[in-house]
Design a protein around this motif. Structure first.
Motif, short mmCIF file in Angstrom:
data_model
loop_
_atom_site.label_atom_id
_atom_site.label_comp_id
_atom_site.label_asym_id
_atom_site.label_seq_id
_atom_site.Cartn_x
_atom_site.Cartn_y
_atom_site.Cartn_z
N THR A 104 0.82 -1.22 0.00
CA THR A 104 0.00 0.00 0.00
C THR A 104 0.85 1.27 0.00
N LEU A 157 -5.78 1.00 -5.82
CA LEU A 157 -6.89 1.51 -5.03
C LEU A 157 -8.11 0.62 -5.19
N ARG A 158 -8.74 0.32 -4.05
CA ARG A 158 -10.01 -0.40 -4.06
C ARG A 158 -10.96 0.35 -3.10
N GLY A 218 -11.42 3.40 -3.11
CA GLY A 218 -10.75 4.64 -2.72
C GLY A 218 -9.64 4.48 -1.71
N ARG A 219 -9.32 3.24 -1.31
CA ARG A 219 -8.28 3.01 -0.32
C ARG A 219 -7.15 2.18 -0.91
N PRO A 220 -5.89 2.47 -0.51
CA PRO A 220 -4.76 1.67 -1.02
C PRO A 220 -4.91 0.21 -0.61
#
Length: 254
Positions: A200, A235-236, A238-240
């Motif tokens: 990440t 990103l998934r 909106g998060r790493p």
């Protein structure tokens, strides 16, 4: 007749003589008029004037003393009134300062309580945030460990990792691959396909050669060069998120 008139004249003369002689007889003391005191009228008048003047002077002194006593009494009363006023003002000022200090202490206490409440909320929020971060970090670490254990595979993400191409990446490739190419006498366009497990933070966690370049020395150099690369994380939602990505490692890669 003549003899009778003669006898009458003798009687008159005798009476006249007796009357004249009586003027020279001493007058009894009881019948004398009182003599003036001091004898001399001028001295008596001076003494009376001195007595009157002394009485007037004594009366003036007494009046002056009574006036001085009255003024002293007034001055003492004024000083006492001024003292009481000063004490009253000092008491009012002390009460005012005490009121101000009490208000300031109350305000300071409210501020302290408010600051403590804010600090408590901030600390709670920080703990919650740290807990959330730790939870997310633990979840990512678990996912990363699972991906590493399962091995290379495509994972669905909203945005795939992108290579951050900069002078550091270019230098890593050049200093790692170029000496091997020269030493092995390889073509400059030689390449190897390598799976990269991108974390990440964009760093490479693990590698696996998918398609060999045909030269094991170059393959090993390609893996070393790949571990020095930096990516923007996948990103998934909106998060790493960690993910496997397949890249061709070569001296001329972009």
């Amino acid at each position: 007749m003549r003899g009778r008139r003669r006898g009458g004249r003798i009687l008159l003369v005798t009476l006249a003589a007796l009357g004249a002689g009586s003027c020279f007889l001493p007058i009894p003391r009881a019948m004398r008029p009182p003599e003036p005191v001091g004898g001399d009228p001028a001295a008596m008048d001076a003494a009376q004037r001195d007595s009157i003047a002394e009485a007037a002077r004594q009366d003036s002194i007494a009046r002056a003393e009574r006036e001085a006593a009255r003024q002293d009494s007034i001055a003492r009363a004024e000083r006492e009134a001024a003292r009481r006023d000063s004490i009253a003002r000092a008491e009012r000022e002390a009460a005012r300062r005490d009121s101000i200090l009490a208000a300031e202490r109350a305000a300071a206490l409210r501020d302290s309580l408010e600051a403590a409440r804010r600090d408590s909320l901030i600390a709670a929020a920080r703990r919650d945030s740290l807990a959330a971060i730790e939870t997310a970090r633990a979840a990512v670490a678990a996912e990363l460990a699972e991906l590493r254990e399962l091995g290379p595979a495509y994972v669905a993400v909203d945005e795939a990792p992108r290579l951050v191409w900069d002078t550091d990446a270019e230098a890593a490739l050049a200093t790692t691959l170029l000496p091997v190419i020269r030493a092995e006498g390889l073509d400059a366009d030689i390449a190897a396909s390598v799976w990269l497990l991108v974390r990440t933070d964009g760093r490479v966690e693990a590698t696996a050669v998918q398609v060999s370049s045909g030269d094991q020395v170059f393959d090993a150099a390609a893996v070393r060069a790949a571990r020095a690369l930096l990516f923007s994380p996948a990103l998934r939602d909106g998060r790493p998120t960690p993910v496997w990505v397949l890249r061709e490692i070569s001296l001329l890669m972009r």
